[in-house]
Design a protein around this motif. Structure first.
Motif, PDB file in Angstrom:
ATOM      1  N   GLN B 131       0.589  -1.142   0.164  1.00 53.46           N
ATOM      2  CA  GLN B 131       0.024   0.276   0.025  1.00 53.46           C
ATOM      3  C   GLN B 131       1.336   1.331  -0.311  1.00 53.46           C
ATOM      4  N   ALA B 132       0.964   2.055  -0.965  1.00 57.15           N
ATOM      5  CA  ALA B 132       2.020   2.475  -1.189  1.00 57.15           C
ATOM      6  C   ALA B 132       1.219   3.578  -0.512  1.00 57.15           C
ATOM      7  N   ASP B 133      -0.325   4.532  -0.620  1.00 54.84           N
ATOM      8  CA  ASP B 133      -0.846   5.535   0.080  1.00 54.84           C
ATOM      9  C   ASP B 133      -2.394   5.664   0.536  1.00 54.84           C
ATOM     10  N   SER B 134      -2.628   6.139   1.137  1.00 54.32           N
ATOM     11  CA  SER B 134      -4.112   5.074   1.470  1.00 54.32           C
ATOM     12  C   SER B 134      -5.018   5.090  -0.054  1.00 54.32           C
ATOM     13  N   ASP B 135      -4.728   5.910  -0.791  1.00 56.45           N
ATOM     14  CA  ASP B 135      -5.751   5.827  -1.745  1.00 56.45           C
ATOM     15  C   ASP B 135      -5.241   4.538  -2.661  1.00 56.45           C
ATOM     16  N   ALA B 136      -4.199   3.884  -2.714  1.00 55.77           N
ATOM     17  CA  ALA B 136      -3.710   3.188  -4.279  1.00 55.77           C
ATOM     18  C   ALA B 136      -3.155   1.962  -2.844  1.00 55.77           C
ATOM     19  N   PHE B 137      -3.586   0.468  -2.903  1.00 48.96           N
ATOM     20  CA  PHE B 137      -2.871  -0.827  -3.140  1.00 48.96           C
ATOM     21  C   PHE B 137      -2.349  -1.581  -4.058  1.00 48.96           C
ATOM     22  N   THR B 138      -1.527  -2.486  -3.711  1.00 46.46           N
ATOM     23  CA  THR B 138      -0.785  -2.952  -5.216  1.00 46.46           C
ATOM     24  C   THR B 138      -0.675  -4.802  -4.954  1.00 46.46           C
ATOM     25  N   TYR B 139      -1.421  -5.218  -5.859  1.00 47.57           N
ATOM     26  CA  TYR B 139      -0.359  -6.675  -5.446  1.00 47.57           C
ATOM     27  C   TYR B 139      -0.404  -6.572  -6.475  1.00 47.57           C
ATOM     28  N   ARG B 140       0.758  -7.860  -6.579  1.00 47.64           N
ATOM     29  CA  ARG B 140       1.403  -8.332  -7.696  1.00 47.64           C
ATOM     30  C   ARG B 140       2.286  -9.970  -7.863  1.00 47.64           C
ATOM     31  N   ASP B 141       1.208 -10.276  -8.623  1.00 47.18           N
ATOM     32  CA  ASP B 141       1.932 -11.850  -8.912  1.00 47.18           C
ATOM     33  C   ASP B 141       2.843 -12.071 -10.108  1.00 47.18           C
ATOM     34  N   TYR B 142       3.545 -12.081  -9.445  1.00 48.59           N
ATOM     35  CA  TYR B 142       4.853 -12.725 -10.666  1.00 48.59           C
ATOM     36  C   TYR B 142       4.860 -13.204 -11.129  1.00 48.59           C
ATOM     37  N   GLU B 143       4.044 -14.718 -10.683  1.00 52.90           N
ATOM     38  CA  GLU B 143       4.311 -15.945 -11.813  1.00 52.90           C
ATOM     39  C   GLU B 143       3.692 -15.904 -12.517  1.00 52.90           C
ATOM     40  N   ALA B 144       1.729 -15.127 -11.976  1.00 50.30           N
ATOM     41  CA  ALA B 144       1.210 -14.505 -13.778  1.00 50.30           C
ATOM     42  C   ALA B 144       1.825 -13.542 -14.377  1.00 50.30           C
ATOM     43  N   GLY B 145       1.877 -12.746 -13.747  1.00 50.52           N
ATOM     44  CA  GLY B 145       2.954 -11.566 -14.809  1.00 50.52           C
ATOM     45  C   GLY B 145       1.666 -10.502 -14.287  1.00 50.52           C
ATOM     46  N   THR B 146       0.749 -10.486 -12.986  1.00 49.94           N
ATOM     47  CA  THR B 146      -0.272  -9.236 -13.362  1.00 49.94           C
ATOM     48  C   THR B 146       0.618  -7.993 -11.742  1.00 49.94           C
ATOM     49  N   THR B 147      -0.112  -7.547 -11.817  1.00 47.73           N
ATOM     50  CA  THR B 147      -0.413  -6.783 -11.052  1.00 47.73           C
ATOM     51  C   THR B 147      -1.810  -5.488 -11.043  1.00 47.73           C
ATOM     52  N   LEU B 148      -2.124  -5.224  -9.939  1.00 49.14           N
ATOM     53  CA  LEU B 148      -3.221  -4.827  -9.277  1.00 49.14           C
ATOM     54  C   LEU B 148      -3.128  -3.792  -8.874  1.00 49.14           C
ATOM     55  N   VAL B 149      -3.911  -2.601  -9.239  1.00 47.21           N
ATOM     56  CA  VAL B 149      -3.465  -1.442  -8.450  1.00 47.21           C
ATOM     57  C   VAL B 149      -4.796  -0.923  -8.546  1.00 47.21           C
ATOM     58  N   TRP B 150      -5.173  -1.437  -6.814  1.00 40.27           N
ATOM     59  CA  TRP B 150      -6.546  -1.303  -6.352  1.00 40.27           C
ATOM     60  C   TRP B 150      -7.687   0.553  -5.825  1.00 40.27           C
ATOM     61  N   LEU B 151      -7.593   1.506  -6.459  1.00 38.98           N
ATOM     62  CA  LEU B 151      -7.811   2.391  -5.972  1.00 38.98           C
ATOM     63  C   LEU B 151      -9.037   2.950  -5.264  1.00 38.98           C
ATOM     64  N   SER B 152      -9.231   3.849  -4.813  1.00 37.72           N
ATOM     65  CA  SER B 152     -10.602   4.203  -3.506  1.00 37.72           C
ATOM     66  C   SER B 152     -10.835   5.075  -4.117  1.00 37.72           C
ATOM     67  N   TYR B 153     -10.628   5.246  -5.646  1.00 40.22           N
ATOM     68  CA  TYR B 153     -11.925   5.914  -6.719  1.00 40.22           C
ATOM     69  C   TYR B 153     -13.766   6.551  -5.648  1.00 40.22           C
ATOM     70  N   PRO B 154     -13.959   6.902  -5.776  1.00 39.59           N
ATOM     71  CA  PRO B 154     -14.910   7.549  -5.199  1.00 39.59           C
ATOM     72  C   PRO B 154     -16.242   6.221  -6.513  1.00 39.59           C
ATOM     73  N   ALA B 155     -16.831   4.476  -5.662  1.00 39.33           N
ATOM     74  CA  ALA B 155     -17.670   4.552  -6.871  1.00 39.33           C
ATOM     75  C   ALA B 155     -18.942   4.914  -7.802  1.00 39.33           C
ATOM     76  N   GLU B 156     -19.199   6.500  -6.961  1.00 39.37           N
ATOM     77  CA  GLU B 156     -20.429   7.180  -8.106  1.00 39.37           C
ATOM     78  C   GLU B 156     -19.992   7.720  -9.261  1.00 39.37           C
ATOM     79  N   ASN B 157     -18.708   7.580  -9.341  1.00 36.91           N
ATOM     80  CA  ASN B 157     -17.995   8.177 -10.020  1.00 36.91           C
ATOM     81  C   ASN B 157     -16.965   7.405 -11.594  1.00 36.91           C
ATOM     82  N   GLY B 158     -17.767   6.163 -10.751  1.00 36.94           N
ATOM     83  CA  GLY B 158     -17.085   4.928 -12.043  1.00 36.94           C
ATOM     84  C   GLY B 158     -16.858   5.325 -13.469  1.00 36.94           C
TER      85      GLY B 158
END
Lengths: 146, 169
Positions: B131-158
């Motif tokens: 979790q680099a900052d309070s607004d996002a956390f990062t999940y990295r799967d090295y084997e699958a070569g996938t990185t997910l950055v999940w943002l706490s962007y307001p859902a109503e602004n989807g």
């Protein structure tokens, strides 16, 4: 100038030239995806994401099981950053950096909402996501093709 | 035990009993014992105690003469007090001994360098969540070569929302 020195300079030029050529070859594909737990999207234009992306997304800790492609844009990276619009609300800007890295800036409703540097070797995928209304989610994927 | 008697007199009585006082002083203490009841009582008590302990004292004898025994102790004290002068061979070992911690640190750094050089972020070493900052956390799967950055962007602004009317926002 002596021969070994010349050889070293030539080797350095060759390596830097190859690096420059390789750097110019980076090609990506950006996708805007709607994630849901409903098997059918209410939008007839939606189509399920391709098998490879679905497999990658299925491996992530996401609670959604169905992923629909809303838009897909190729990005050919040159020296200048490339910005592509994925919807009226979203855009992504990508800048190529050394060592297989990219700087990604995500825009939502015209404002920068995330910016980060990410290693993106070939065939790897970067997924940016967030919650959306009605227990759904939006995803922006960046896949390195070349 | 006679209480109230000063310590100096107590010591003098003990020395008198042990025969360690000079002749003049011994005479004074003898007169005191004869004239002072307290001094006499303490002298008596010390004498009894000495007699009682005499049977339990183990007599230790040393093989050397007294002078030689004490000269050994004096030599040992002098040796301990004298500054140490290192002989050349001892200095070489000391040098290598001092070098061991430095060599250890260098070896550890080299080992770390080898590990870092061999580290390949694409290798299947597992999953990393940050979790680099309070607004996002990062999940990295090295084997699958996938990185997910999940943002706490307001859902109503989807950014990609399908509403009931089927319109993409």
């Amino acid at each position: 100038m002596k021969l070994p020195t010349l050889c070293c300079i030539a080797a350095l030029l060759l390596v830097s030239g190859l690096t420059a050529v390789r750097a110019a070859e980076m090609r990506l594909e950006a996708q805007l995806i709607w994630a849901s737990n409903t098997a059918q999207s209410p939008n007839p234009k939606h189509k399920p994401v391709d098998a490879e992306v679905r497999r990658k997304l299925a491996g992530l800790p996401l609670k959604w099981t169905h992923f629909f492609e809303e838009n897909r844009k190729p990005i050919r990276l040159t020296a200048a950053p490339q910005k592509v619009e994925l919807s009226d609300k979203s855009a992504v800007e990508v800048r190529q950096l050394p060592a297989d890295k990219v700087q990604v800036t995500l825009f939502g409703n015209g404002k920068e909402i995330w910016k980060g540097v990410q290693p993106l070797p070939k065939n790897e995928i970067l997924v940016l996501g967030g919650n959306a209304p009605a227990d759904s989610a939006w995803l922006v994927t960046l896949k390195r093709i070349e | 035990m006679i209480f109230g008697m000063n310590e100096e007199l107590h010591i003098k009585l003990q020395a008198f009993l042990d025969g360690e006082l000079p002749e003049a002083e011994a005479r004074e203490v003898g007169s005191l014992i004869a004239s002072d009841a307290d001094a006499a009582a303490l002298h008596r008590e010390l004498k009894q105690t000495r007699a009682a302990l005499a049977g339990f004292e183990k007599r230790i004898t040393v093989p050397e003469t007294r002078e030689f025994y004490w000269s050994k102790i004096a030599r040992e004290i002098a040796r301990e007090a004298a500054p140490r002068v290192a002989d050349p061979q001892h200095s070489v070992f000391s040098f290598w001994r001092r070098l061991f911690p430095v060599a250890g640190v260098v070896a550890a750094l080299l080992a770390a360098l080898v590990v870092i050089n061999r580290y390949d972020p694409r290798s299947p070493v597992g999953i990393e969540v940050a979790q680099a900052d309070s607004d996002a956390f990062t999940y990295r799967d090295y084997e699958a070569g996938t990185t997910l950055v999940w943002l706490s962007y307001p859902a109503e602004n989807g950014l990609a929302q399908e509403n009931t009317a089927g319109k993409i926002n």
